[in-house]
Design a protein around this motif. Structure first.
Motif, PDB file in Angstrom:
ATOM      1  N   PRO A   1     -18.953  -4.965  42.680  1.00 50.20           N
ATOM      2  CA  PRO A   1     -19.742  -5.648  43.711  1.00 50.20           C
ATOM      3  C   PRO A   1     -18.918  -6.664  44.500  1.00 50.20           C
ATOM      4  O   PRO A   1     -17.938  -7.225  43.998  1.00 50.20           O
TER       5      PRO A   1
ATOM      6  N   GLY B   1     -23.349  -6.599  38.267  1.00 52.69           N
ATOM      7  CA  GLY B   1     -23.793  -5.273  38.669  1.00 52.69           C
ATOM      8  C   GLY B   1     -24.267  -4.476  37.469  1.00 52.69           C
ATOM      9  O   GLY B   1     -23.668  -4.539  36.391  1.00 52.69           O
TER      10      GLY B   1
ATOM     11  N   TYR C   1     -27.588  -1.480  41.090  1.00 56.89           N
ATOM     12  CA  TYR C   1     -27.266  -0.279  41.856  1.00 56.89           C
ATOM     13  C   TYR C   1     -27.517   0.996  41.061  1.00 56.89           C
ATOM     14  O   TYR C   1     -27.371   2.096  41.581  1.00 56.89           O
TER      15      TYR C   1
ATOM     16  N   ASN D   1     -27.327  -7.313  40.887  1.00 54.75           N
ATOM     17  CA  ASN D   1     -27.340  -6.113  41.725  1.00 54.75           C
ATOM     18  C   ASN D   1     -27.559  -4.879  40.851  1.00 54.75           C
ATOM     19  O   ASN D   1     -26.671  -4.449  40.123  1.00 54.75           O
TER      20      ASN D   1
ATOM     21  N   THR E   1     -12.850  -8.357  38.907  1.00 50.84           N
ATOM     22  CA  THR E   1     -13.979  -7.655  38.286  1.00 50.84           C
ATOM     23  C   THR E   1     -13.621  -7.248  36.865  1.00 50.84           C
ATOM     24  O   THR E   1     -12.512  -6.765  36.609  1.00 50.84           O
TER      25      THR E   1
ATOM     26  N   SER F   1     -19.767   0.059  39.610  1.00 50.98           N
ATOM     27  CA  SER F   1     -19.363  -0.417  40.932  1.00 50.98           C
ATOM     28  C   SER F   1     -18.581  -1.705  40.769  1.00 50.98           C
ATOM     29  O   SER F   1     -18.569  -2.315  39.693  1.00 50.98           O
TER      30      SER F   1
END
Length: 478
Positions: free
Chosen positions: A409, A420, A399, A397, A274, A407
């Motif tokens: 993901p 995200g 969120y 996503n 990430t 986050s």
């Protein structure tokens, strides 16, 4: 005499092997038409209504609401092929049984298009009359055929239930069995050719009473034991502290079970990484406000932030196609996909689902936004089809709608990446060399390290951030 046909849970497609009964749409005694939906089930993909290929009278249902059934398990039985009748009373005037034919269709969503018949329940007093019985009047009346069984609720796993007509002649035997909740299909008749006699029903009633008495005794004993257990636990615990309550167990099935399986597989198979970046979304929000404030014939529907981010993603994937791919582990090959089918995470009462916007790379922000709105409404009402939940190549996503900033993901297997988006909120930011309050958002990209290295993933994320900060960058690809 009516012929009783068994309808089994059909193959629902998409490799699904089981479904959970959510709601029965018919009762025992209802008249159903060919291809009329009879039950609503939930699969690992979506909620669907299952049509019955037979027309007639429902004689039995198999499985309570909440029961999980495998494909091929019995759902219900239908008495078909009965002669049509008429009645001198106003209640049943003009009604009759359905046609004995069946559509032959076994897949959900396919049918002959036959119009749905009016549902009616057969009066219990008519179930016990012989076919030749008629009211006192000048004109004889043909009564409805004798149905095969009263209301029976059993699990699919019970193999003791016989198939075909129940060998019972006497209406008295049927009435006695119905009044005492005795399933005639479970009885072995002692009469000629297996005919069920009154003595067989009486014996079953006595057995049921003995079983009920034993069950009640066991329940009282268990209740007494449970009532004594807390006192014993308190006495044995230090300082009289009571023991902890039992943990609640929630089955992982349906949508929640499918999500759990997919996330576990993603973590097991995909070596993910990430990277993230904070971006100044002030200009993006300004552009969106200007787009939605437009009036006149050229003004279209409102455009959401999610739709703009989705359009930015398709532009970024055109520059970095490595992230619009999947890995064929058996062939040890990276498969770059020709089109972008953009999934977006949507939270519903049934859990997290990921509807897919097909061919997102061919759509503008307005078209993507309209499709997102349509699929979101279907998700909220539980009407998404399995096809609308599969085939994605990249997932977005958002969120941030839950009020969180960032986050990491989990990739939606078998895709290669997920973007995200956190909440957009005012923060101190250095803008044009001065400290200012700007609308800031955190973007995070989780990617499959097998399909690309950090340079490619970083380049993708940086391009997305540049488009967020300077939407004019996106004009080059429009």
């Amino acid at each position: 005499m009516a012929k009783v046909l068994e309808f089994k849970l059909p193959d629902l497609g998409e490799g699904l092997t089981e479904a959970e009964i959510v709601r029965w749409l018919v009762e025992v005694g209802d008249v159903v038409a060919i291809d009329q939906p009879v039950v609503e089930v939930e699969t690992a993909k979506a909620m669907v209504e299952v049509p019955c290929p037979y027309g007639g009278v429902v004689t039995a249902r198999f499985g309570e609401e909440g029961t999980e059934l495998p494909v091929g398990a019995p759902l219900l039985t239908v008495a078909v092929g009965a002669p049509e009748g008429s009645s001198g009373s106003g209640e049943d005037s003009g009604s009759g049984t359905e046609s004995s034919g069946g559509s032959g269709n076994v897949l959900v969503g396919y049918g002959t298009g036959a119009p749905a018949a009016r549902r009616r329940r057969i009066r219990p007093d008519r179930l016990d009359r012989p076919v030749t019985e008629a009211p006192v009047s000048a004109a004889p009346v043909v009564e409805a055929p004798v149905l095969e069984a009263p209301v029976v609720k059993v699990l699919v796993a019970d193999a003791a239930v016989s198939e075909g007509p129940v060998p019972v002649v006497s209406p008295l035997v049927r009435r006695l069995a119905r009044q005492n909740d005795i399933d005639l299909r479970r009885l072995a008749g002692s009469g000629p050719d297996g005919l069920i006699l009154r003595a067989d029903v009486d014996r079953a009633i006595r057995t049921a009473e003995e079983t009920a008495t034993a069950t009640a005794h066991a329940a009282r004993t268990q209740a007494k034991t449970q009532a004594q257990a807390p006192a014993a636990a308190v006495a044995g615990a230090p300082n009289g502290v009571s023991a902890a309550p039992a943990a609640e167990r929630i089955p992982l099935r349906g949508v929640r079970g499918a999500v759990a399986d997919k996330l576990s597989r993603s973590r097991t198979e995909i070596p993910d990484a990430t990277c993230w970046v904070d971006a100044d979304a002030t200009e993006l929000m300004t552009v969106r406000a200007a787009m939605n404030a437009a009036t006149g014939p050229s003004a279209g529907p409102k455009v959401s932030v999610l739709a703009l981010l989705a359009r930015i993603c398709t532009a970024a994937l055109a520059r970095f196609p490595e992230l619009n791919s999947t890995v064929d582990t058996e062939a040890r090959e990276i498969v770059r996909l020709p089109g972008v089918h953009l999934g977006f995470a949507a939270q519903t009462e049934r859990g997290l689902v990921v509807p897919v916007v097909r061919d997102a790379h061919t759509r503008n922000a307005e078209s993507i936004g309209a499709e997102i709105a349509r699929l979101t409404e279907l998700a909220r009402t539980g009407k998404l089809s399995p096809a609308q939940l599969t085939g994605g190549t990249f997932t977005l996503n958002n969120y941030g709608v839950f009020g969180v900033d960032g986050s990491t993901p989990i990739i939606n297997h078998p895709e290669a990446a997920m973007l995200g988006v956190g909440r957009i909120m005012p923060k101190p930011w250095v803008h044009q060399g001065e400290l200012a309050v700007r609308q800031v958002v955190q973007l995070s990209l989780t990617f499959d390290h097998r399909v690309c290295d950090g340079g490619t993933a970083g380049g993708f994320l940086r391009y997305v951030a540049d488009c967020v900060e300077q939407p004019a960058v996106l004009l080059r690809t429009l």
